[in-house]
Design a protein around this motif. Structure first.
Motif, short mmCIF file in Angstrom:
data_model
loop_
_atom_site.label_atom_id
_atom_site.label_comp_id
_atom_site.label_asym_id
_atom_site.label_seq_id
_atom_site.Cartn_x
_atom_site.Cartn_y
_atom_site.Cartn_z
N LEU A 7 1.29 13.03 -0.27
CA LEU A 7 2.48 12.41 0.31
C LEU A 7 2.09 11.62 1.55
CD1 LEU A 7 5.53 12.45 -0.32
CD2 LEU A 7 5.75 14.37 1.27
N HIS A 8 2.68 10.43 1.71
CA HIS A 8 2.41 9.59 2.87
C HIS A 8 3.60 8.65 3.05
CE1 HIS A 8 1.37 6.30 0.09
NE2 HIS A 8 0.69 7.21 -0.59
N PRO A 9 3.69 7.93 4.18
CA PRO A 9 4.86 7.07 4.43
C PRO A 9 5.13 6.06 3.33
CG PRO A 9 3.61 7.35 6.44
CD PRO A 9 2.79 7.99 5.36
N GLY A 10 4.09 5.61 2.64
CA GLY A 10 4.27 4.60 1.61
C GLY A 10 4.96 5.08 0.35
N ASN A 11 4.89 6.39 0.06
CA ASN A 11 5.52 6.88 -1.17
C ASN A 11 6.58 7.95 -0.92
OD1 ASN A 11 4.04 9.17 -0.52
ND2 ASN A 11 2.91 9.26 -2.43
N TRP A 12 6.93 8.18 0.34
CA TRP A 12 7.91 9.22 0.67
C TRP A 12 9.24 9.00 -0.05
CZ3 TRP A 12 7.86 13.52 4.11
CH2 TRP A 12 9.11 14.09 4.33
N ASP A 13 9.77 7.78 0.03
CA ASP A 13 11.08 7.49 -0.56
C ASP A 13 11.09 7.75 -2.06
OD1 ASP A 13 12.21 6.80 1.82
OD2 ASP A 13 11.98 4.64 1.55
N LYS A 19 14.81 15.67 -2.01
CA LYS A 19 14.35 16.92 -2.61
C LYS A 19 14.19 18.03 -1.57
CE LYS A 19 11.56 15.19 -6.51
NZ LYS A 19 10.19 15.20 -7.08
N ALA A 20 14.19 19.26 -2.05
CA ALA A 20 13.76 20.39 -1.24
C ALA A 20 12.25 20.45 -1.40
CB ALA A 20 14.40 21.69 -1.72
N ILE A 21 11.51 20.36 -0.31
CA ILE A 21 10.06 20.23 -0.42
C ILE A 21 9.30 21.23 0.47
CG2 ILE A 21 10.22 17.81 -1.07
CD1 ILE A 21 9.46 17.04 1.77
N PHE A 22 8.07 21.46 0.07
CA PHE A 22 7.15 22.36 0.77
C PHE A 22 5.85 21.56 0.95
CE2 PHE A 22 5.20 26.94 0.49
CZ PHE A 22 5.07 26.96 1.88
N ILE A 23 5.44 21.35 2.21
CA ILE A 23 4.31 20.46 2.50
C ILE A 23 3.16 21.21 3.17
CG2 ILE A 23 3.63 18.28 3.57
CD1 ILE A 23 6.57 17.61 3.94
N ASN A 24 1.96 20.85 2.75
CA ASN A 24 0.74 21.35 3.37
C ASN A 24 0.09 20.18 4.12
OD1 ASN A 24 -1.73 22.48 4.09
ND2 ASN A 24 -2.61 22.23 2.04
N TYR A 56 3.83 19.36 -1.93
CA TYR A 56 2.92 18.26 -1.65
C TYR A 56 1.87 18.65 -0.62
CZ TYR A 56 6.95 15.70 -3.53
OH TYR A 56 8.00 15.26 -4.30
N GLU A 57 0.89 17.75 -0.48
CA GLU A 57 -0.03 17.85 0.64
C GLU A 57 -0.05 16.51 1.35
OE1 GLU A 57 -3.86 18.85 -0.88
OE2 GLU A 57 -4.39 16.78 -1.37
N VAL A 58 -0.23 16.56 2.66
CA VAL A 58 -0.34 15.36 3.49
C VAL A 58 -1.69 15.41 4.17
CG1 VAL A 58 0.55 14.14 5.50
CG2 VAL A 58 2.15 15.14 3.86
N ASN A 59 -2.52 14.40 3.93
CA ASN A 59 -3.86 14.36 4.51
C ASN A 59 -3.81 13.69 5.88
OD1 ASN A 59 -6.54 14.10 5.16
ND2 ASN A 59 -7.17 13.28 3.19
N CYS A 60 -3.94 14.49 6.93
CA CYS A 60 -3.84 13.97 8.29
C CYS A 60 -5.04 13.12 8.68
CB CYS A 60 -3.69 15.12 9.29
SG CYS A 60 -2.13 16.04 9.11
#
Length: 263
Positions: A7-13, A19-24, A56-60
């Motif tokens: 997940l990233h700003p470009g595909n968030w929408d 959705k109800a989401i859980f992010i790493n 999802y996961e978000v790569n910082c």
């Protein structure tokens, strides 16, 4: 698109909105992240085809860097859950709290799966409707009952309709971003002008005689102009806020239309 994508700003929408989401929130050079990875990957696979939930996961250290900065992620892995109905804001999200009584603080697959089902809901997918809500079950059964040709035609029609709606939405969003950029540029110029006005005020205070009268007249003219610009900027700011809220509402409507269409 799948609920297991990064997940990233470009595909968030497209991926997460509504959705109800859980992010790493993770990094590739993080030892604890590497330890969590196999458990998290299994959880993402479980929710990959879920209709209303996403894991999802978000790569910082990658495409998610800006998202991590905006959400003030200070350490990784950081597990956060909530409802993505307010855009990419952290509002409404909560942090996962490790449980010392569970294996690895509750970061093992079994504990994470149980936690996800409690916080974002059980998986609802076409291949297994047992955990879906009644309305979703009825829609899925209706779709399954359609003849193959009719189903193909419905998919093509809906895909075309949503493509055009999404295209129009992105155009509207792009125009909003252009206006917002112009506003930020104007605000920056105004701040610079305001600093110049402060210097002019000090100059007026130090001047004497006829020179002082001229300096004061010029200063008053600039001050009046600055006040008008300030009021105009505030009006534009309020307009942009309303437009942004309208875009967020339109995004939710599109997501809802898509999910209730059976596409």
């Amino acid at each position: 698109a799948t609920a297991g994508e990064e997940l990233h700003p470009g595909n968030w929408d497209v991926e997460a909105a509504g959705k109800a989401i859980f992010i790493n929130f993770m990094r590739n050079d993080c030892g604890h992240c590497t330890r969590l990875e196999p458990h998290w990957n299994r959880l993402m696979e479980d929710y990959q085809d879920s209709v209303y939930q996403g894991v999802y996961e978000v790569n910082c250290g990658g495409l998610g860097m800006l998202l991590c900065k905006d959400w003030k992620i200070s350490h990784t892995p950081a597990l956060i859950y909530g409802n993505a109905s307010a855009g990419m804001k952290r509002t409404g999200f909560e942090a996962f709290q490790p449980d010392p009584d569970l294996p690895d603080g509750g970061r093992d697959y079994a504990s994470l799966r149980k936690f996800a089902e409690e916080k974002i809901g059980p998986v609802c997918r076409l291949s297994d409707v047992s955990t879906c809500m009644d309305d979703d079950k009825a829609m899925i059964e209706e779709i399954k009952a359609l003849p193959a040709e009719e189903l193909d035609e419905r998919i093509k029609r809906l895909s075309s309709e949503f493509f055009e709606k999404e295209k129009a939405f992105r155009k509207q969003k792009g125009e909003f971003e252009d206006r917002h950029h112009l506003f930020e540029s104007g605000l920056k110029d105004f701040k610079a002008e305001k600093k110049g006005l402060e210097k002019a005020e000090k100059k007026v205070q130090k001047s004497k005689g006829k020179a002082a009268e001229k300096e004061k007249a010029r200063y008053e003219e600039r001050r009046k102009s600055a006040k008008e610009k300030s009021e105009a900027l505030e009006a534009r700011r309020q307009s942009l806020i309303q437009e942004k809220e309208g875009l967020a509402q339109r995004r939710k409507e599109l997501q809802r239309e898509m999910r209730t269409s059976g596409l």
